[in-house]
Design an enzyme around this catalytic site. Sequence first.
Site, PDB file in Angstrom:
ATOM      1  N   HIS A   1     -47.046  14.774 -32.522  1.00  0.00           N
ATOM      2  CA  HIS A   1     -45.646  14.402 -32.364  1.00  0.00           C
ATOM      3  C   HIS A   1     -44.881  14.790 -33.623  1.00  0.00           C
ATOM      4  O   HIS A   1     -45.189  14.290 -34.714  1.00  0.00           O
ATOM      5  CB  HIS A   1     -45.510  12.898 -32.121  1.00  0.00           C
ATOM      6  CG  HIS A   1     -46.012  12.462 -30.783  1.00  0.00           C
ATOM      7  ND1 HIS A   1     -46.695  11.268 -30.570  1.00  0.00           N
ATOM      8  CD2 HIS A   1     -45.927  13.054 -29.566  1.00  0.00           C
ATOM      9  CE1 HIS A   1     -46.995  11.157 -29.295  1.00  0.00           C
ATOM     10  NE2 HIS A   1     -46.543  12.218 -28.666  1.00  0.00           N
ATOM     11  N   PHE A  25     -47.961  11.916 -37.627  1.00  0.00           N
ATOM     12  CA  PHE A  25     -49.383  11.603 -37.853  1.00  0.00           C
ATOM     13  C   PHE A  25     -50.142  11.251 -36.569  1.00  0.00           C
ATOM     14  O   PHE A  25     -50.917  10.307 -36.554  1.00  0.00           O
ATOM     15  CB  PHE A  25     -49.554  10.471 -38.882  1.00  0.00           C
ATOM     16  CG  PHE A  25     -48.606  10.521 -40.049  1.00  0.00           C
ATOM     17  CD1 PHE A  25     -48.359  11.714 -40.722  1.00  0.00           C
ATOM     18  CD2 PHE A  25     -47.947   9.382 -40.489  1.00  0.00           C
ATOM     19  CE1 PHE A  25     -47.483  11.766 -41.809  1.00  0.00           C
ATOM     20  CE2 PHE A  25     -47.070   9.419 -41.576  1.00  0.00           C
ATOM     21  CZ  PHE A  25     -46.841  10.613 -42.226  1.00  0.00           C
ATOM     22  N   HIS A  26     -49.943  12.033 -35.510  1.00  0.00           N
ATOM     23  CA  HIS A  26     -50.619  11.769 -34.242  1.00  0.00           C
ATOM     24  C   HIS A  26     -51.415  12.976 -33.744  1.00  0.00           C
ATOM     25  O   HIS A  26     -51.275  13.370 -32.577  1.00  0.00           O
ATOM     26  CB  HIS A  26     -49.595  11.380 -33.164  1.00  0.00           C
ATOM     27  CG  HIS A  26     -48.853  10.117 -33.433  1.00  0.00           C
ATOM     28  ND1 HIS A  26     -47.693   9.773 -32.764  1.00  0.00           N
ATOM     29  CD2 HIS A  26     -49.101   9.095 -34.296  1.00  0.00           C
ATOM     30  CE1 HIS A  26     -47.264   8.607 -33.198  1.00  0.00           C
ATOM     31  NE2 HIS A  26     -48.091   8.178 -34.134  1.00  0.00           N
ATOM     32  N   PRO A  27     -52.272  13.588 -34.547  1.00  0.00           N
ATOM     33  CA  PRO A  27     -53.019  14.754 -34.046  1.00  0.00           C
ATOM     34  C   PRO A  27     -54.065  14.352 -33.017  1.00  0.00           C
ATOM     35  O   PRO A  27     -54.826  13.405 -33.227  1.00  0.00           O
ATOM     36  CB  PRO A  27     -53.676  15.323 -35.306  1.00  0.00           C
ATOM     37  CG  PRO A  27     -53.815  14.145 -36.224  1.00  0.00           C
ATOM     38  CD  PRO A  27     -52.612  13.284 -35.952  1.00  0.00           C
TER      39      PRO A  27
END
Length: 541
Positions: free
Chosen positions: A297, A472-474
């Site tokens: 995101h 920070f949503h890998p």
Amino acid sequence: MQSVTEEYDYIIAGAGSAGSVLADELSKNGRHRVLVLEAGGDDNWVWFKIPVGYLFAIGNPRADWRFQTQPEAGLGGRSLSYPRGKVIGGSSAINAMIYMRGQAADYDSWRDLGLVGWGWDDVFPIFKKQEDFHGGASECHGSGGPLRVEPPRVRWKVLDDYRRAAEEAGIAAIEDFNTGDNEGSAYFDVTQKAGTRFSAARAFLKPALKRGNINLQTHCHVDRVILEGGRAREITWTQNNARHSARARREIILAGGAIGSVEILLRSGIGPATELQALGIPVAADRPGVGKNLQDHLQLRMIYKVSGVRTLNETYWNLFRRAWMGVDYALWRRGPLTMAPSQLGIFTRSGPDVDRANLEFHVQPLSLDKFGEPLHRFPAITTSVCNLRPTSRGEVKITSSALDAKPHIQPNYLSTDEDRVVAARSLRLARRIAQSPSFQQYKPVEFLPGPSVGDQDEELALAAGQIGTTIFHPVGTAKMGLASDPMAVVDERLRVIGVPGLRVADASVMPTITSGNTNAPTMMIAGKAAAMILEDAGRES
């Protein structure tokens, strides 16, 4: 130097959000010996406990792997910091603490890909089972589970009025983001307990360690999984400059996240054959999808200067008020030190042609240039908006078989026309909310991207690339899929395709990213994985 090889029923690589849940579930019956290997250390630093500690943990080598992306064409050639937790509890020890399941349609879309058992009706009971919700048990929430979920302990008038402005712009106020449909505005629930961070390690791992059948080893950098006769049997790691190994009687489970699990798979010779051969790594299983399908995101951080209302910026720079924040927290566990990075959330659609909410706003009563830098000295709020279901896809690769080699991370943000259109619409919508009466009373002045940026799609998409950064949503780099999908890495039971005895159970297995913050879905995935592992073991017994 190598230690004597021990044997365990299950070996888990990673003690983050997923690994903590796995350790808890796989050790419950007391009969299984479980080894948990964590590259980071213990969470005994004060900033892992005070919620606002993320400001000090992100970018700190004690807490964060401090990865960097490659230069991103869609972001004007910028390289971004890519924080990942380096401690037991993983990223749940440094994240925003937001408890967000996503949308029912996210999981139904996984089911519709042929992934049996992954629809909303399948995963919803797992979310409830894990949860200890502040409002008690209900149709939508669980009570008495390991993971404490509470409301924020501080409110800001500027956020209340921004929420009213969103209503004036056509976005309804709702009570709960976690019913399966999160469209609307509400305050985020957070993984805290009595004003302290409640990481996955605190919720799941530490209570499980009391059973005595888990061996948790920290500061262990997992090297590779060793196959015997095609089956995963052994795992090797370094600790205190010594090489160690352990054997698994049943299974090895990778829970290192969208970056870490990929690194281990590739060093083990499981991945795209041509890439492995170029690095001199013997190919154990040719799985072209390992490291591909990276999704994240991208948040577009709009900042508005405001007048006539208090924000955290001026509170922080007032020495008396800053001291009072410490007193307020020390005595009552309330106030700004309990704050998650974002308090107010808004989920909405980027246009009438979208069938469900595809935008998420994180609204904050503060502003700064980037994490790790001081707050601005002027009063301001940040309205960060991200595309929940981007079509851009990136990749993670290793550059060497050496353990200390930094990974190659290329998210490819804004690389599709669709993502650029959604980005332009996002900024335009944020401007419309700011123009609503309830927010106009504070005489907002757009600081980023700034009034010089016009309202045309091309200008707004370019501005999005200038102000965009990861939230920070890998996910997605070892995606679930059918055996007929050449890019699938694991099947619907999270077994690595073609490698018996090895599973991946973390955010990397998501075929598509969920519509919201990804920590709660990651813990759900681990809970479901543990149930499947034990079910399969029962069949084999």
